[in-house]
Design a protein around this motif. Structure first.
Motif, PDB file in Angstrom:
ATOM      1  N   ASP A 134     -11.810  -6.449 -11.159  1.00  0.00           N
ATOM      2  CA  ASP A 134     -10.565  -5.868 -11.648  1.00  0.00           C
ATOM      3  C   ASP A 134     -10.795  -5.162 -12.983  1.00  0.00           C
ATOM      4  O   ASP A 134     -11.902  -5.156 -13.530  1.00  0.00           O
ATOM      5  N   LYS A 135      -9.726  -4.575 -13.513  1.00  0.00           N
ATOM      6  CA  LYS A 135      -9.865  -3.752 -14.726  1.00  0.00           C
ATOM      7  C   LYS A 135     -10.252  -4.559 -15.957  1.00  0.00           C
ATOM      8  O   LYS A 135     -10.695  -4.008 -16.966  1.00  0.00           O
ATOM      9  N   GLY A 137     -12.577  -6.818 -15.778  1.00  0.00           N
ATOM     10  CA  GLY A 137     -13.956  -7.230 -15.573  1.00  0.00           C
ATOM     11  C   GLY A 137     -14.111  -8.538 -14.835  1.00  0.00           C
ATOM     12  O   GLY A 137     -15.222  -9.076 -14.736  1.00  0.00           O
ATOM     13  N   ASN A 138     -13.004  -9.072 -14.305  1.00  0.00           N
ATOM     14  CA  ASN A 138     -13.052 -10.324 -13.556  1.00  0.00           C
ATOM     15  C   ASN A 138     -13.469 -10.062 -12.111  1.00  0.00           C
ATOM     16  O   ASN A 138     -12.948  -9.151 -11.464  1.00  0.00           O
ATOM     17  N   THR A 139     -14.406 -10.857 -11.606  1.00  0.00           N
ATOM     18  CA  THR A 139     -14.843 -10.746 -10.219  1.00  0.00           C
ATOM     19  C   THR A 139     -13.969 -11.644  -9.353  1.00  0.00           C
ATOM     20  O   THR A 139     -13.826 -12.836  -9.622  1.00  0.00           O
ATOM     21  N   LYS A 140     -13.381 -11.058  -8.295  1.00  0.00           N
ATOM     22  CA  LYS A 140     -12.452 -11.780  -7.438  1.00  0.00           C
ATOM     23  C   LYS A 140     -12.754 -11.494  -5.971  1.00  0.00           C
ATOM     24  O   LYS A 140     -13.551 -10.609  -5.641  1.00  0.00           O
ATOM     25  N   ASN A 141     -12.098 -12.246  -5.088  1.00  0.00           N
ATOM     26  CA  ASN A 141     -12.200 -12.030  -3.647  1.00  0.00           C
ATOM     27  C   ASN A 141     -10.808 -11.831  -3.066  1.00  0.00           C
ATOM     28  O   ASN A 141      -9.841 -12.452  -3.523  1.00  0.00           O
ATOM     29  N   GLY A 142     -10.711 -10.972  -2.058  1.00  0.00           N
ATOM     30  CA  GLY A 142      -9.425 -10.753  -1.415  1.00  0.00           C
ATOM     31  C   GLY A 142      -9.536  -9.724  -0.314  1.00  0.00           C
ATOM     32  O   GLY A 142     -10.606  -9.169  -0.065  1.00  0.00           O
ATOM     33  N   TYR A 143      -8.408  -9.478   0.325  1.00  0.00           N
ATOM     34  CA  TYR A 143      -8.381  -8.530   1.435  1.00  0.00           C
ATOM     35  C   TYR A 143      -8.080  -7.120   0.943  1.00  0.00           C
ATOM     36  O   TYR A 143      -7.167  -6.899   0.150  1.00  0.00           O
ATOM     37  N   MET A 144      -8.888  -6.181   1.442  1.00  0.00           N
ATOM     38  CA  MET A 144      -8.757  -4.776   1.086  1.00  0.00           C
ATOM     39  C   MET A 144      -8.511  -3.943   2.339  1.00  0.00           C
ATOM     40  O   MET A 144      -9.079  -4.223   3.400  1.00  0.00           O
ATOM     41  N   THR A 145      -7.708  -2.904   2.176  1.00  0.00           N
ATOM     42  CA  THR A 145      -7.460  -1.955   3.263  1.00  0.00           C
ATOM     43  C   THR A 145      -8.135  -0.637   2.931  1.00  0.00           C
ATOM     44  O   THR A 145      -7.927  -0.083   1.839  1.00  0.00           O
ATOM     45  N   LEU A 146      -8.953  -0.131   3.848  1.00  0.00           N
ATOM     46  CA  LEU A 146      -9.667   1.123   3.623  1.00  0.00           C
ATOM     47  C   LEU A 146      -8.707   2.300   3.702  1.00  0.00           C
ATOM     48  O   LEU A 146      -8.008   2.483   4.695  1.00  0.00           O
ATOM     49  N   VAL A 147      -8.662   3.087   2.634  1.00  0.00           N
ATOM     50  CA  VAL A 147      -7.764   4.252   2.562  1.00  0.00           C
ATOM     51  C   VAL A 147      -8.515   5.533   2.888  1.00  0.00           C
ATOM     52  O   VAL A 147      -8.040   6.396   3.616  1.00  0.00           O
ATOM     53  N   SER A 148      -9.721   5.669   2.319  1.00  0.00           N
ATOM     54  CA  SER A 148     -10.520   6.880   2.518  1.00  0.00           C
ATOM     55  C   SER A 148     -11.986   6.488   2.636  1.00  0.00           C
ATOM     56  O   SER A 148     -12.518   5.781   1.774  1.00  0.00           O
ATOM     57  N   SER A 183       2.719  -5.314  -5.941  1.00  0.00           N
ATOM     58  CA  SER A 183       2.224  -4.033  -6.453  1.00  0.00           C
ATOM     59  C   SER A 183       0.938  -3.676  -5.717  1.00  0.00           C
ATOM     60  O   SER A 183       0.244  -4.552  -5.201  1.00  0.00           O
ATOM     61  N   THR A 184       0.636  -2.397  -5.655  1.00  0.00           N
ATOM     62  CA  THR A 184      -0.568  -1.928  -4.971  1.00  0.00           C
ATOM     63  C   THR A 184      -1.593  -1.466  -5.999  1.00  0.00           C
ATOM     64  O   THR A 184      -1.278  -0.675  -6.887  1.00  0.00           O
ATOM     65  N   VAL A 185      -2.798  -1.992  -5.867  1.00  0.00           N
ATOM     66  CA  VAL A 185      -3.887  -1.642  -6.782  1.00  0.00           C
ATOM     67  C   VAL A 185      -4.995  -0.975  -5.962  1.00  0.00           C
ATOM     68  O   VAL A 185      -5.291  -1.415  -4.844  1.00  0.00           O
ATOM     69  N   ASP A 197     -14.709  -1.410  -7.791  1.00  0.00           N
ATOM     70  CA  ASP A 197     -14.028  -1.494  -9.083  1.00  0.00           C
ATOM     71  C   ASP A 197     -12.593  -1.002  -9.015  1.00  0.00           C
ATOM     72  O   ASP A 197     -12.281  -0.016  -8.332  1.00  0.00           O
ATOM     73  N   GLU A 198     -11.728  -1.682  -9.766  1.00  0.00           N
ATOM     74  CA  GLU A 198     -10.335  -1.253  -9.841  1.00  0.00           C
ATOM     75  C   GLU A 198     -10.246   0.120 -10.491  1.00  0.00           C
ATOM     76  O   GLU A 198     -10.903   0.400 -11.498  1.00  0.00           O
ATOM     77  N   VAL A 199      -9.412   0.962  -9.910  1.00  0.00           N
ATOM     78  CA  VAL A 199      -9.198   2.309 -10.433  1.00  0.00           C
ATOM     79  C   VAL A 199      -7.980   2.297 -11.339  1.00  0.00           C
ATOM     80  O   VAL A 199      -6.884   1.918 -10.921  1.00  0.00           O
ATOM     81  N   GLN A 200      -8.168   2.680 -12.573  1.00  0.00           N
ATOM     82  CA  GLN A 200      -7.040   2.852 -13.473  1.00  0.00           C
ATOM     83  C   GLN A 200      -6.600   4.315 -13.397  1.00  0.00           C
ATOM     84  O   GLN A 200      -7.439   5.215 -13.389  1.00  0.00           O
ATOM     85  N   LEU A 201      -5.307   4.529 -13.320  1.00  0.00           N
ATOM     86  CA  LEU A 201      -4.783   5.877 -13.124  1.00  0.00           C
ATOM     87  C   LEU A 201      -4.856   6.668 -14.432  1.00  0.00           C
ATOM     88  O   LEU A 201      -3.848   6.942 -15.104  1.00  0.00           O
TER      89      LEU A 201
END
Length: 244
Positions: A134-135, A137-148, A183-185, A197-201
């Protein structure tokens, strides 16, 4: 041979989890349905020991821990192998995909094994279990959906937080009910697949996630097209440029 060994390892892990939660040893038996049916059944581990986390029936709680409260159809994959259809709902608060073999009231709810080779495909979108940063710097696990998809991959993650109810301190200050907030990250995966890596807008923060060999070209692209990254449409444009 490698595929068979990987499959057996997966089944042994899921079988072990089933034995711990249901008191029965789950066995893989290639019978009438063959290998696919065995994999399908063993991917569905019991979540009986997590029922305390699944009780969200309190009408005073606002929002939901689920992406959708109802079960929807999806295709289950293990690697490239299509295991078959299941019905699922995603509990983003617990990072748990709850599944049923049949979409009926009496069908038991089970938890999908958190194996990174498992994919759930629904409405043309692929969801899988990932490790990400995440933004902060914490390493985490979870479900992700492929967008592109492409050399650079863009994923989205549904983040759900829970806030306890707050009692009114006095007659002049209103209390607030307990609520789930969603919220969507978005996350960007590097070409080597080693980091997510988390994308910051923010244009500057986004450039830092890109390989140095492409940073100047992307910086020029953003400038020429007057793009200030602030939503998923802008992110898609960036990823399409990087993969072009």
């Amino acid at each position: 041979m490698k595929k068979v060994i990987g499959l057996l390892s997966f089944l042994l892990v899921i079988g072990s989890l089933n034995a711990q939660t249901s008191g029965q040893v789950a066995q893989y038996t290639p019978g009438v349905g063959g290998e696919t049916d065995g994999l399908y059944l063993n991917a569905m581990g019991s979540i009986a020991d997590k029922l305390d986390k699944l009780d969200y029936t309190d009408d005073t709680i606002e929002g939901s821990p689920y992406q959708s409260n109802t079960f929807a159809p999806g295709q289950l994959f293990y690697g490239d192998e299509n295991v078959g259809e299941i019905f699922y709902r995603y509990n983003a608060y617990n990072e748990e995909i709850e599944i049923k073999q049949k979409n009926t009231e009496i069908e038991p709810i089970r938890g999908l094994g958190k194996d990174k080779k498992i994919r759930l495909v629904a409405n043309g979108k692929s969801m899988s279990f990932k490790t990400f940063v995440d933004k902060r710097g914490n390493t985490k696990n979870g479900y992700m959906t492929l967008v592109s998809d492409g050399e650079y991959k863009l994923y989205k993650h549904l983040k759900v937080t829970f806030k306890e109810a707050k009692k009114a301190e006095n007659s002049l200050v209103k209390g607030s009910p307990a609520r789930f907030s969603q919220s969507t990250v978005y996350y960007l995966e590097s070409p080597d697949g080693k980091r997510l890596d988390e994308v910051q807008l923010n244009n500057k923060k986004l450039l830092e996630l890109v390989d140095k060999s492409k940073q100047e070209d992307l910086k020029q692209y953003l400038k020429e097209n007057k793009i200030k990254v602030n939503d998923v449409n802008d992110l898609n444009k960036v990823v399409n440029f990087l993969n072009g």
